[in-house]
Design a protein around this motif. Structure first.
Motif, PDB file in Angstrom:
ATOM      1  N   VAL A   1       5.839   8.010   2.054  1.00 46.44           N
ATOM      2  CA  VAL A   1       6.591   8.983   1.254  1.00 46.44           C
ATOM      3  C   VAL A   1       7.584   9.789   2.084  1.00 46.44           C
ATOM      4  O   VAL A   1       8.338  10.593   1.539  1.00 46.44           O
ATOM      5  CB  VAL A   1       5.653   9.945   0.493  1.00 46.44           C
ATOM      6  N   ALA A   2       7.588   9.580   3.394  1.00 44.48           N
ATOM      7  CA  ALA A   2       8.539  10.280   4.253  1.00 44.48           C
ATOM      8  C   ALA A   2       8.772   9.464   5.512  1.00 44.48           C
ATOM      9  O   ALA A   2       7.904   8.696   5.941  1.00 44.48           O
ATOM     10  CB  ALA A   2       8.029  11.671   4.613  1.00 44.48           C
TER      11      ALA A   2
ATOM     12  N   ALA B   1       0.841  -1.195   0.000  1.00 45.63           N
ATOM     13  CA  ALA B   1       0.000   0.000   0.000  1.00 45.63           C
ATOM     14  C   ALA B   1       0.870   1.237   0.000  1.00 45.63           C
ATOM     15  O   ALA B   1       2.023   1.216   0.452  1.00 45.63           O
ATOM     16  CB  ALA B   1      -0.920   0.004   1.215  1.00 45.63           C
ATOM     17  N   TYR B   2       0.305   2.335  -0.485  1.00 42.89           N
ATOM     18  CA  TYR B   2       0.970   3.638  -0.505  1.00 42.89           C
ATOM     19  C   TYR B   2       0.429   4.467   0.649  1.00 42.89           C
ATOM     20  O   TYR B   2      -0.777   4.466   0.931  1.00 42.89           O
ATOM     21  CB  TYR B   2       0.686   4.330  -1.836  1.00 42.89           C
ATOM     22  N   ARG B   3       1.313   5.190   1.332  1.00 37.89           N
ATOM     23  CA  ARG B   3       0.909   6.051   2.450  1.00 37.89           C
ATOM     24  C   ARG B   3       1.501   7.431   2.248  1.00 37.89           C
ATOM     25  O   ARG B   3       2.713   7.603   2.203  1.00 37.89           O
ATOM     26  CB  ARG B   3       1.395   5.440   3.767  1.00 37.89           C
ATOM     27  N   GLY B   4       0.625   8.452   2.110  1.00 40.32           N
ATOM     28  CA  GLY B   4       1.091   9.762   1.722  1.00 40.32           C
ATOM     29  C   GLY B   4       1.084  10.835   2.785  1.00 40.32           C
ATOM     30  O   GLY B   4       1.587  11.934   2.554  1.00 40.32           O
ATOM     31  N   GLN B   5       0.509  10.562   3.980  1.00 38.32           N
ATOM     32  CA  GLN B   5       0.479  11.591   5.016  1.00 38.32           C
ATOM     33  C   GLN B   5       0.278  10.956   6.381  1.00 38.32           C
ATOM     34  O   GLN B   5      -0.055   9.776   6.488  1.00 38.32           O
ATOM     35  CB  GLN B   5      -0.650  12.595   4.762  1.00 38.32           C
TER      36      GLN B   5
ATOM     37  N   TYR C   1      11.062   7.969  -1.055  1.00 36.99           N
ATOM     38  CA  TYR C   1      10.691   9.326  -1.461  1.00 36.99           C
ATOM     39  C   TYR C   1      10.157   9.333  -2.893  1.00 36.99           C
ATOM     40  O   TYR C   1      10.687   8.654  -3.763  1.00 36.99           O
ATOM     41  CB  TYR C   1      11.899  10.258  -1.377  1.00 36.99           C
ATOM     42  N   LYS C   2       9.113  10.126  -3.100  1.00 39.72           N
ATOM     43  CA  LYS C   2       8.603  10.309  -4.457  1.00 39.72           C
ATOM     44  C   LYS C   2       9.674  10.955  -5.324  1.00 39.72           C
ATOM     45  O   LYS C   2      10.377  11.860  -4.887  1.00 39.72           O
ATOM     46  CB  LYS C   2       7.371  11.214  -4.446  1.00 39.72           C
ATOM     47  N   GLY C   3       9.762  10.491  -6.564  1.00 40.59           N
ATOM     48  CA  GLY C   3      10.784  11.024  -7.454  1.00 40.59           C
ATOM     49  C   GLY C   3      10.262  12.095  -8.386  1.00 40.59           C
ATOM     50  O   GLY C   3       9.199  11.943  -8.996  1.00 40.59           O
TER      51      GLY C   3
ATOM     52  N   GLU D   1       0.728  16.367   7.399  1.00 39.24           N
ATOM     53  CA  GLU D   1       1.360  16.673   6.127  1.00 39.24           C
ATOM     54  C   GLU D   1       2.078  15.438   5.599  1.00 39.24           C
ATOM     55  O   GLU D   1       2.422  14.537   6.363  1.00 39.24           O
ATOM     56  CB  GLU D   1       2.344  17.830   6.296  1.00 39.24           C
ATOM     57  N   GLY D   2       2.292  15.404   4.296  1.00 40.40           N
ATOM     58  CA  GLY D   2       3.047  14.319   3.690  1.00 40.40           C
ATOM     59  C   GLY D   2       4.406  14.819   3.235  1.00 40.40           C
ATOM     60  O   GLY D   2       5.148  15.433   4.000  1.00 40.40           O
TER      61      GLY D   2
END
Length: 370
Positions: A144-145, A114-118, A167-169, A276-277
């Protein structure tokens, strides 16, 4: 070690017209495809802005409405694809994808990511969390962090290392357009321009920004550009009033050229109060060589090296934010130096290649567990 290509099914949903929000995700998927190590299939919503970019690269794209948190038809379709395409990795990029995809993977050997953004919105006491980040079928959660990873780990049951960070590229080729022309706004000659690019939910901290402006000394030649702020919204108008600089605060509304607006600024400000993400707007501004003042929430402090590429202030601290603005206003050489170093940091630390490479390592480590 398994040297065969990894069969990947990526499930995602995008409805925005603006390409900027999807660039890192599309670039990662395309990078995985181009690596030669992954057979990529993408399942997304019909009309997704991802489709033409992925199909142009020869990636197989399938569609499903993906409009319900739990959909029997979506779950059945994903389960069918897992079986027919012998999917090794199921990568789920949002909550709808996660709740349906992870459920579809029950009873299969497919590894689920799964993706987790914040940060925030996860609780062991909230049943809905067990459909997404606490879903028992998830093998890995890519955050992402590091701040998001740390926040999530406190809620996970069992193996905390299921949460990890990639980290997102971003790609510098995305940021070659000229700065936005802002002639339609009554900006002041030679002004120091502060921009805030956000959807302006309360947690984005617009009220803190406006309070900080009210604390600045009189007579400063500044203009403030609020991208995403509806100029006709009463609440936005009330917050602008509290800045005491009404004629210098400009609500630009929604704009598809938000990165170029940031490029036309001297500093970008993101005073988020919570959850925040890894803020895309900051990376976009940094990629244009524009430094940022951010609050210490989520991944912001990982984006900005305090005192080197920008300034990090405590969340909800209008006085600290005012001091930071004044510091860069009074030292334009320092501001430009921060911008130069911020661009270098974006290139070296937040590039597409590291995102693809680190994701591939996670895929292979999961495959090797079999």
């Amino acid at each position: 070690m398994n040297m065969e290509k990894i069969n990947l099914l990526a499930v995602t949903h995008h409805s925005r017209k603006n390409i900027n929000p999807i660039r890192p995700e599309a670039a990662q998927i395309i990078g995985l495809h181009k690596s030669g190590k992954v057979n990529v299939t993408v399942l997304c919503n019909p009309g997704s802005t991802l489709i033409p970019h992925l199909e142009k690269e020869g990636i197989t794209v399938l569609t499903d409405p993906l409009d319900k948190k739990v959909s029997i038809s979506t779950i059945s379709y994903i389960k069918k694809l897992i079986k027919e395409k012998k999917i090794d990795i199921l990568h789920l990029f949002n909550n709808i994808a996660c709740s349906n995809g992870a459920t579809a993977a029950i009873g299969t050997d497919t590894k689920v990511i799964a993706y987790r953004g914040q940060t925030g919105n996860v609780s062991r006491l909230d049943p809905s969390s067990y459909l997404v980040m606490l879903h028992p079928r998830l093998n890995k959660i890519i955050c992402v962090a590091q701040a998001i990873e740390k926040d999530l780990r406190q809620f996970l049951w069992g193996d905390k290392s299921r949460a990890t960070t990639v980290y997102k590229g971003h790609d510098q080729s995305w940021y070659q357009g000229p700065p936005a022309t802002l002639d339609e706004f009554p900006l002041h000659q030679g002004s120091f321009k502060l921009s805030m690019v956000a959807n302006l939910r309360p947690r984005k901290g617009l009220s803190v920004f406006m309070d900080a402006l009210a604390l600045l000394p009189d007579g400063l030649n500044i203009d403030v550009l609020l991208v995403g702020a509806d100029p006709d919204n009463i609440k936005i108008q009330e917050m602008i009033e509290r800045s005491t600089l009404k004629d210098r605060v400009h609500a630009l509304g929604y704009r598809e050229d938000a990165p170029e607006v940031a490029a036309a600024s001297d500093v970008i400000v993101l005073p988020t109060t919570k959850r925040e993400g890894l803020c895309r707007a900051v990376l976009e501004a940094n990629s244009y060589g524009i430094p940022a003042i951010v609050s210490d929430t989520g991944g912001n402090a990982e984006l900005v090296a305090d005192g080197n590429t920008g300034i990090v202030v405590p969340p909800s601290d209008a006085q600290a934010l005012a001091f930071a603005i004044l510091k860069l206003y009074n030292d334009r050489d320092l501001c430009k130096e921060f911008g130069r170093k911020a661009k270098e940091r974006a290139i070296n630390k937040f590039n597409v290649e590291q995102g693809v490479s680190n994701t591939l390592e996670i895929y292979q480590s999961l495959i090797n567990e079999n």
